[in-house]
Design a protein around this motif. Sequence first.
Motif, PDB file in Angstrom:
ATOM      1  N   VAL A  83     -20.574  32.572 116.791  1.00 47.89           N
ATOM      2  CA  VAL A  83     -19.760  31.914 115.766  1.00 47.89           C
ATOM      3  C   VAL A  83     -20.320  30.515 115.500  1.00 47.89           C
ATOM      4  O   VAL A  83     -20.523  30.115 114.348  1.00 47.89           O
ATOM      5  N   LEU A  84     -20.583  29.769 116.563  1.00 45.08           N
ATOM      6  CA  LEU A  84     -21.121  28.421 116.408  1.00 45.08           C
ATOM      7  C   LEU A  84     -22.481  28.461 115.719  1.00 45.08           C
ATOM      8  O   LEU A  84     -22.761  27.667 114.822  1.00 45.08           O
ATOM      9  N   GLU A  85     -23.317  29.405 116.112  1.00 47.71           N
ATOM     10  CA  GLU A  85     -24.640  29.538 115.492  1.00 47.71           C
ATOM     11  C   GLU A  85     -24.497  29.825 113.996  1.00 47.71           C
ATOM     12  O   GLU A  85     -25.198  29.250 113.165  1.00 47.71           O
ATOM     13  N   GLY A  86     -23.558  30.691 113.647  1.00 48.23           N
ATOM     14  CA  GLY A  86     -23.326  31.012 112.244  1.00 48.23           C
ATOM     15  C   GLY A  86     -22.816  29.822 111.455  1.00 48.23           C
ATOM     16  O   GLY A  86     -23.228  29.604 110.311  1.00 48.23           O
ATOM     17  N   ARG A  88     -23.305  26.585 112.176  1.00 45.95           N
ATOM     18  CA  ARG A  88     -24.401  25.624 112.047  1.00 45.95           C
ATOM     19  C   ARG A  88     -25.447  26.103 111.049  1.00 45.95           C
ATOM     20  O   ARG A  88     -26.081  25.294 110.370  1.00 45.95           O
ATOM     21  N   ALA A  89     -25.615  27.410 110.947  1.00 44.85           N
ATOM     22  CA  ALA A  89     -26.601  27.969 110.021  1.00 44.85           C
ATOM     23  C   ALA A  89     -26.217  27.716 108.566  1.00 44.85           C
ATOM     24  O   ALA A  89     -27.067  27.809 107.680  1.00 44.85           O
ATOM     25  N   TRP A  94     -21.220  21.410 108.091  1.00 47.73           N
ATOM     26  CA  TRP A  94     -20.478  22.579 108.576  1.00 47.73           C
ATOM     27  C   TRP A  94     -19.160  22.183 109.226  1.00 47.73           C
ATOM     28  O   TRP A  94     -18.162  22.887 109.094  1.00 47.73           O
ATOM     29  N   GLN A  95     -19.118  21.054 109.901  1.00 46.29           N
ATOM     30  CA  GLN A  95     -17.875  20.632 110.550  1.00 46.29           C
ATOM     31  C   GLN A  95     -16.810  20.290 109.506  1.00 46.29           C
ATOM     32  O   GLN A  95     -15.628  20.605 109.677  1.00 46.29           O
ATOM     33  N   THR A  96     -17.218  19.672 108.406  1.00 55.22           N
ATOM     34  CA  THR A  96     -16.281  19.367 107.327  1.00 55.22           C
ATOM     35  C   THR A  96     -15.741  20.663 106.730  1.00 55.22           C
ATOM     36  O   THR A  96     -14.539  20.765 106.418  1.00 55.22           O
ATOM     37  N   ARG A  97     -16.614  21.663 106.570  1.00 60.77           N
ATOM     38  CA  ARG A  97     -16.166  22.946 106.026  1.00 60.77           C
ATOM     39  C   ARG A  97     -15.213  23.657 106.983  1.00 60.77           C
ATOM     40  O   ARG A  97     -14.238  24.273 106.562  1.00 60.77           O
ATOM     41  N   VAL A  98     -15.461  23.569 108.280  1.00 62.27           N
ATOM     42  CA  VAL A  98     -14.545  24.160 109.267  1.00 62.27           C
ATOM     43  C   VAL A  98     -13.193  23.460 109.176  1.00 62.27           C
ATOM     44  O   VAL A  98     -12.144  24.111 109.199  1.00 62.27           O
TER      45      VAL A  98
END
Length: 110
Positions: A83-86, A88-89, A94-98
């Motif tokens: 999940v983390l790899e996906g 970051r990919a 990506w953190q803002t999108r999460v």
Amino acid sequence: MKSDATHKPFPNTPEEWEVLIAEAPGEDRPLTPEEEAQWADALVVRAGGYPALKAALAERQRRRGPQKAPTKIPTTIRFDADVLEGLRATGKGWQTRVNAAMREWLRHQH
């Protein structure tokens, strides 16, 4: 001041800074209108040479202003490796999108 905006290369060593400081306009003669415009945003350090200039520049560094939105709170969350790899990919931000996805999820829970 960017080095390409001046007729001389930007100093790289303390010795070069000392020469530049010595050549800077002083109180011994008034500035021309052109010099006045060039030096309008200058940081004036009259004594102390390169160490004093370096300290004054550090004090003048731009600081981040107050946040427009409430401050975010740092936390730790555990994701499965895939999940983390996906996440970051997906690239930068990506953190803002999460965070946005979690906000949307919460909105639908109420």
